[in-house]
Enzyme design. Sequence first.
Site, PDB file in Angstrom:
ATOM      1  N   LYS A  46     -37.035  33.924  68.003  1.00 50.16           N
ATOM      2  CA  LYS A  46     -36.439  34.621  69.164  1.00 50.16           C
ATOM      3  C   LYS A  46     -34.966  34.950  69.019  1.00 50.16           C
ATOM      4  O   LYS A  46     -34.255  35.144  70.006  1.00 50.16           O
ATOM      5  CB  LYS A  46     -36.690  33.840  70.475  1.00 50.16           C
ATOM      6  CG  LYS A  46     -38.101  33.405  70.726  1.00 50.16           C
ATOM      7  CD  LYS A  46     -39.168  34.383  70.281  1.00 50.16           C
ATOM      8  CE  LYS A  46     -39.255  35.623  71.126  1.00 50.16           C
ATOM      9  NZ  LYS A  46     -40.222  36.595  70.490  1.00 50.16           N
ATOM     10  N   SER A  47     -34.503  35.053  67.793  1.00 47.28           N
ATOM     11  CA  SER A  47     -33.082  35.331  67.555  1.00 47.28           C
ATOM     12  C   SER A  47     -32.807  36.790  67.190  1.00 47.28           C
ATOM     13  O   SER A  47     -31.668  37.139  66.875  1.00 47.28           O
ATOM     14  CB  SER A  47     -32.564  34.415  66.442  1.00 47.28           C
ATOM     15  OG  SER A  47     -32.766  33.063  66.801  1.00 47.28           O
ATOM     16  N   TRP A  51     -35.640  42.900  65.224  1.00 47.90           N
ATOM     17  CA  TRP A  51     -34.531  43.858  65.231  1.00 47.90           C
ATOM     18  C   TRP A  51     -33.926  43.992  63.830  1.00 47.90           C
ATOM     19  O   TRP A  51     -33.830  45.095  63.283  1.00 47.90           O
ATOM     20  CB  TRP A  51     -33.484  43.377  66.238  1.00 47.90           C
ATOM     21  CG  TRP A  51     -32.372  44.319  66.541  1.00 47.90           C
ATOM     22  CD1 TRP A  51     -32.268  45.623  66.148  1.00 47.90           C
ATOM     23  CD2 TRP A  51     -31.214  44.026  67.338  1.00 47.90           C
ATOM     24  NE1 TRP A  51     -31.101  46.163  66.644  1.00 47.90           N
ATOM     25  CE2 TRP A  51     -30.445  45.211  67.369  1.00 47.90           C
ATOM     26  CE3 TRP A  51     -30.752  42.896  68.023  1.00 47.90           C
ATOM     27  CZ2 TRP A  51     -29.229  45.275  68.072  1.00 47.90           C
ATOM     28  CZ3 TRP A  51     -29.548  42.964  68.712  1.00 47.90           C
ATOM     29  CH2 TRP A  51     -28.804  44.144  68.730  1.00 47.90           C
ATOM     30  N   HIS A 103     -39.049  31.747  59.489  1.00 47.16           N
ATOM     31  CA  HIS A 103     -38.328  30.954  60.496  1.00 47.16           C
ATOM     32  C   HIS A 103     -38.084  29.536  59.976  1.00 47.16           C
ATOM     33  O   HIS A 103     -37.728  28.643  60.740  1.00 47.16           O
ATOM     34  CB  HIS A 103     -39.145  30.844  61.788  1.00 47.16           C
ATOM     35  CG  HIS A 103     -39.327  32.128  62.529  1.00 47.16           C
ATOM     36  ND1 HIS A 103     -38.313  33.021  62.742  1.00 47.16           N
ATOM     37  CD2 HIS A 103     -40.422  32.653  63.136  1.00 47.16           C
ATOM     38  CE1 HIS A 103     -38.781  34.045  63.452  1.00 47.16           C
ATOM     39  NE2 HIS A 103     -40.045  33.841  63.697  1.00 47.16           N
ATOM     40  N   SER A 133     -35.832  33.166  75.935  1.00 42.67           N
ATOM     41  CA  SER A 133     -36.737  34.090  75.246  1.00 42.67           C
ATOM     42  C   SER A 133     -37.969  33.345  74.719  1.00 42.67           C
ATOM     43  O   SER A 133     -39.101  33.834  74.804  1.00 42.67           O
ATOM     44  CB  SER A 133     -35.982  34.777  74.098  1.00 42.67           C
ATOM     45  OG  SER A 133     -36.791  35.723  73.459  1.00 42.67           O
ATOM     46  N   ARG A 252     -38.673  42.129  75.661  1.00 44.63           N
ATOM     47  CA  ARG A 252     -38.544  41.675  77.041  1.00 44.63           C
ATOM     48  C   ARG A 252     -37.291  42.264  77.699  1.00 44.63           C
ATOM     49  O   ARG A 252     -37.392  43.162  78.516  1.00 44.63           O
ATOM     50  CB  ARG A 252     -38.527  40.138  77.063  1.00 44.63           C
ATOM     51  CG  ARG A 252     -38.799  39.491  78.401  1.00 44.63           C
ATOM     52  CD  ARG A 252     -38.700  37.970  78.261  1.00 44.63           C
ATOM     53  NE  ARG A 252     -37.404  37.559  77.754  1.00 44.63           N
ATOM     54  CZ  ARG A 252     -36.344  37.289  78.517  1.00 44.63           C
ATOM     55  NH1 ARG A 252     -36.446  37.340  79.829  1.00 44.63           N
ATOM     56  NH2 ARG A 252     -35.187  36.958  77.976  1.00 44.63           N
ATOM     57  N   LYS A 253     -36.116  41.767  77.354  1.00 45.60           N
ATOM     58  CA  LYS A 253     -34.878  42.300  77.958  1.00 45.60           C
ATOM     59  C   LYS A 253     -33.871  42.742  76.911  1.00 45.60           C
ATOM     60  O   LYS A 253     -33.083  43.644  77.146  1.00 45.60           O
ATOM     61  CB  LYS A 253     -34.233  41.243  78.860  1.00 45.60           C
ATOM     62  CG  LYS A 253     -34.958  41.037  80.175  1.00 45.60           C
ATOM     63  CD  LYS A 253     -34.060  40.266  81.134  1.00 45.60           C
ATOM     64  CE  LYS A 253     -34.779  39.971  82.434  1.00 45.60           C
ATOM     65  NZ  LYS A 253     -33.994  39.014  83.259  1.00 45.60           N
ATOM     66  N   GLY A 254     -33.838  42.038  75.790  1.00 49.19           N
ATOM     67  CA  GLY A 254     -32.926  42.425  74.709  1.00 49.19           C
ATOM     68  C   GLY A 254     -31.462  42.399  75.100  1.00 49.19           C
ATOM     69  O   GLY A 254     -30.705  43.294  74.742  1.00 49.19           O
TER      70      GLY A 254
HETATM   71  P1  A3P Z   1     -35.610  38.675  74.782  1.00 51.03           P
HETATM   72  O1  A3P Z   1     -36.850  37.888  74.989  1.00 51.03           O
HETATM   73  O2  A3P Z   1     -34.375  37.934  75.224  1.00 51.03           O
HETATM   74  O3  A3P Z   1     -35.673  40.050  75.363  1.00 51.03           O
HETATM   75  P2  A3P Z   1     -37.649  37.800  67.573  1.00 51.03           P
HETATM   76  O4  A3P Z   1     -37.848  39.174  67.009  1.00 51.03           O
HETATM   77  O5  A3P Z   1     -36.834  36.905  66.708  1.00 51.03           O
HETATM   78  O6  A3P Z   1     -38.920  37.201  68.051  1.00 51.03           O
HETATM   79  O7  A3P Z   1     -36.702  37.978  68.856  1.00 51.03           O
HETATM   80  C1  A3P Z   1     -37.159  38.634  70.014  1.00 51.03           C
HETATM   81  C2  A3P Z   1     -35.981  38.888  70.923  1.00 51.03           C
HETATM   82  O8  A3P Z   1     -35.168  39.939  70.367  1.00 51.03           O
HETATM   83  C3  A3P Z   1     -36.405  39.371  72.302  1.00 51.03           C
HETATM   84  O9  A3P Z   1     -35.406  38.877  73.199  1.00 51.03           O
HETATM   85  C4  A3P Z   1     -36.343  40.872  72.112  1.00 51.03           C
HETATM   86  O10 A3P Z   1     -36.281  41.605  73.312  1.00 51.03           O
HETATM   87  C5  A3P Z   1     -35.065  40.992  71.300  1.00 51.03           C
HETATM   88  N1  A3P Z   1     -34.956  42.281  70.597  1.00 51.03           N
HETATM   89  C6  A3P Z   1     -35.872  42.905  69.824  1.00 51.03           C
HETATM   90  N2  A3P Z   1     -35.415  44.081  69.385  1.00 51.03           N
HETATM   91  C7  A3P Z   1     -34.156  44.223  69.893  1.00 51.03           C
HETATM   92  C8  A3P Z   1     -33.157  45.252  69.810  1.00 51.03           C
HETATM   93  N3  A3P Z   1     -33.353  46.371  69.120  1.00 51.03           N
HETATM   94  N4  A3P Z   1     -32.001  45.042  70.476  1.00 51.03           N
HETATM   95  C9  A3P Z   1     -31.777  43.916  71.181  1.00 51.03           C
HETATM   96  N5  A3P Z   1     -32.685  42.916  71.301  1.00 51.03           N
HETATM   97  C10 A3P Z   1     -33.861  43.071  70.661  1.00 51.03           C
END
Ligand code: A3P
Length: 290
Positions: A46-47, A51, A103, A133, A252-254
């Site tokens: 979730k970091s 992305w 991870h 997250s 979700r929110k990003g």
């Molecule tokens: P949130 O749940 O806070 O929205 P991972 O890919 O490591 O599982 O991390 C998922 C988290 O990264 C989610 O956070 C997701 O919304 C966020 N995320 C994915 N793509 C993103 C982007 N382009 N910009 C910002 N946050 C992003």
Amino acid sequence: SVSPTSILELEVIHEIPLYRPFVEKWAQVESFQARPDDLLISTYPKSGTTWISEIVDMIYNNGDEEKCKRDAIFNRVPFMEMSCPGLLSGTEQLDTVPSHRTHLPVQLLPVSFWEQDCKMIYLARNAKDVAVSYYHFYQMAKMHPDPGTWDEFLGKFMAGKVAYGSWYDHVKGWWEKKKAYRILYMFYEDMKKDPKREIEKVLQFLGKDLKEEVVNKILHHTSFQEMKKNPTANYEMMPTWAMDHSVSPFMRKGMSGDWKNYFTVAQNEIFDAHYKEQMKGSTFKCQMEI
Ligand code: A3P
């Protein structure tokens, strides 16, 4: 008899809680042979793994959006320790691609990555937003045990009793390794603040030079709004038995600082004191909001 919830309890391997199907295929992960030109993307869950993976795939494909829509992100940048009956296993996919993600905490990474001195990108995100997250991800991604209430989940997160173990040990472990290995250590909060600068750091680290207009295309394609509606980036290509986006969307929110909508004042005080204790003696610094 085995109840559905007991099937979903996490196993522990080398003191780290992990999904049972991954542990069952552990020998394959441990013996994985990295090549010197492999790139490893490493994160605590979730970091911002997805992305940074999309950014790296866009860089490898010189900003060609259509090429980056050839397949789902979890196939373009396979997940090394992944193993799930009915889906491809990560170690089987790795031979065909230049970059992988994991991870795993440093002590569980297959030794060949260190031996081959592979380039690695580590992406960290502040612990509070990760916890929020992760709480949502536990609910929508069906390989997880029941997270319980938010308060219960936060307690488990702080105790490292969640998949992949302690966030604190994870970020500190990789922070120490960067002193001796080729690791680009990045922060989600920096990417939110100035994504172009961070993409340029990745380009430099990979020894790639792309025209400004191509960098701008990467910037646009990897924005939260674009990735959220892109089926090859937003995990909607996962079968619904594995991920249920109606519970909580993967994208979700990003944002940074969403934890303020979940932490009570009391939870925040306890968390801050525990954080200080856990991070004592480390030079690791991370912004809790931007
Ligand atoms: P949130 O749940 O806070 O929205 P991972 O890919 O490591 O599982 O991390 C998922 C988290 O990264 C989610 O956070 C997701 O919304 C966020 N995320 C994915 N793509 C993103 C982007 N382009 N910009 C910002 N946050 C992003």
